[in-house]
Design an enzyme around this catalytic site. Structure first.
Site, PDB file in Angstrom:
ATOM      1  CE1 TYR A 141     -15.468   1.819 -17.019  1.00  0.00           C
ATOM      2  CE2 TYR A 141     -16.442  -0.165 -18.139  1.00  0.00           C
ATOM      3  CZ  TYR A 141     -16.490   1.001 -17.061  1.00  0.00           C
ATOM      4  OH  TYR A 141     -17.575   1.031 -16.237  1.00  0.00           O
TER       5      TYR A 141
ATOM      6  CE  LYS B  48     -18.720   1.880 -20.083  1.00  0.00           C
ATOM      7  NZ  LYS B  48     -19.602   1.443 -19.157  1.00  0.00           N
TER       8      LYS B  48
ATOM      9  CD  GLU C  21     -25.380   6.217 -13.860  1.00  0.00           C
ATOM     10  OE1 GLU C  21     -25.607   5.867 -14.977  1.00  0.00           O
ATOM     11  OE2 GLU C  21     -24.154   6.628 -13.541  1.00  0.00           O
TER      12      GLU C  21
ATOM     13  CG  LEU D  15     -22.012   6.103 -18.752  1.00  0.00           C
ATOM     14  CD1 LEU D  15     -20.523   7.114 -18.839  1.00  0.00           C
ATOM     15  CD2 LEU D  15     -21.620   4.557 -18.921  1.00  0.00           C
TER      16      LEU D  15
END
Lengths: 280, 280
Positions: free
Chosen positions: B31, B146, B178, B202
């Site tokens: 996505y 992702k 993250e 990511l």
């Protein structure tokens, strides 16, 4: 094909979920696969306990858990399942707009999807044994939850298929955890080893049955991680799952084990498992 | 609400996916979330490149990638988006029966879902800063993809919400990777640090913009892992994402940073980012 979805029995063509279902957006759901022997769901209470645990760990509040068993039997009738059935059930947190990572603020109902199909028995695999490949275990660190967050499993399983293997056995930090949808066992000096219950493996129901059989038949069985680099020191290997039952492993990557013959203890376990299933 | 699903524009009530969609069964999909400035999709080519990479890594063959941009703009019109928009698009491998972990043997078409909504600006968060909590990073080892395999993100994010925090910052083996849907930055002696590109994070588009801004304004920036136990040696912190842009972090767990004041360098970066966005 008739399926059960959100409180209704429907032909699969009419069974829909919303694209805002959190099962679709976030893999925010859990599942179970259950098979029958003699048309009776095998070890249903164990599957139910595991489902409850998965729901609990993901904090999905699903109230109709007691109704699932009857729905599956109803689906077996509606789908004219003649021999044995494989039931699949999935519960997601439900559907909500807008998409938010955290649980939706307003209370939503979980989505339920249940389907059954004729079970394909893997007789040849179980008699002849299978090839498996080793793959790095890149899954998340809560493999003890049977969640639909399965992309790593899809990719490892596809790799196995492309290498004509029946399963990918996963290795994390040099330790063998389990297969993509099986548990892994190795035998040395008449002692059976398999990875311990932990967040690195799913506690398979067939794995549990094998441990019970070991206890009943006084076979030494240890829940210890098998080290990848020690694999060649073992005599026999097998994998277990609801559909694969006890399946001998006769080659791992390019290594053919015992000239490709399933091991003796593996065959004994298969025999007692078969008896147990027949009498279920 | 009008959405785009499998080649059709439909009201959300009529937009359906099959429960056999592999996006629902396996999180077998990828996505993107993209926002507009001045009603123009921000850094669309970067989002498209990242989407292509995610599709490539998951081996989802999606041919209509060039049409997405127009569909999003069309949805903005159909939904009467007055100010800025947040677009969400998801592509799964498609739907197939029976459920198999490996890719379906017969060729299937990917499922496409695109929606847009009015963007809610987080002005207060960006002015005042936010609290974050630290959580163990239990995600899979391919966070560079992702994918919709997001259950760990859901659970960590929910934990943050329950502790009145805006984000959960994830820690793997003592290193900060993250946030659940942001990248994390820390500043010490006028040098900015953030986790390096790797399979543990990511590569956020806003992260990329920040690195470009650092280069343009000659701010020293190092892509190095921040060690959790060293956090207190840093002067400022911020998180970045498409919707949070550059958001100052003013407390981490029970530690209030600089009396809860957003840091100076963070505020300078916010200002140049704001200018860049305004001029986009």
């Amino acid at each position: 094909m008739m399926v059960f979805i959100n409180n209704r029995f429907l032909p699969i063509e009419e069974a829909h979920i919303s694209p805002f279902d959190r099962g679709f957006l976030f893999a925010d759901g859990v599942y179970e696969s259950i098979r029958t022997y003699n048309k009776k769901l095998f070890r249903y209470p164990d599957h139910l306990d595991r489902l409850k645990r998965s729901l609990n760990e993901t904090r999905i509040e699903f109230k109709e858990i007691e109704s699932i068993e009857n729905i599956i039997y109803e689906l077996m009738i509606k789908n004219d399942i003649e021999d044995e059935a494989l039931a699949y059930l999935q519960i997601s947190r439900g559907s909500a707009i807008p998409r938010t990572h955290s649980f939706p603020k307003k209370k939503i109902s979980p989505s339920t999807f249940i389907s059954v199909q004729n079970l394909k028995e893997n007789t040849k695999e179980q008699t002849d044994g299978v090839k498996v490949i080793l793959q790095e275990d890149v899954r998340w660190l809560r493999c003890d939850i049977k969640s639909t967050s399965l992309l790593p499993v899809v990719l490892a399983s596809q790799k196995a298929t492309e290498e004509n293997a029946a399963e990918a056995i996963l290795v994390r930090d040099g330790m063998i955890t389990e297969g993509t949808h099986t548990n892994f066992f190795a035998i040395k000096n008449e002692t059976i080893y398999t990875a311990p219950k932990s967040r690195f493996i799913l506690e398979g129901i067939t794995r549990k049955v094998v441990l019970e059989l070991c206890e009943r038949f006084k076979i030494d069985c240890r829940e210890e991680f098998i080290v990848k680099d020690d694999l060649k020191s073992f005599d026999e290997f097998f994998i277990t799952s609801t559909t694969k039952e006890i399946t001998p492993v006769t080659s791992i990557d390019y290594w053919t084990i015992n000239n490709g013959e399933p091991g003796k203890i593996t065959k004994s376990l298969q025999a007692v498992f078969k008896k147990l299933a027949e009498d279920y």
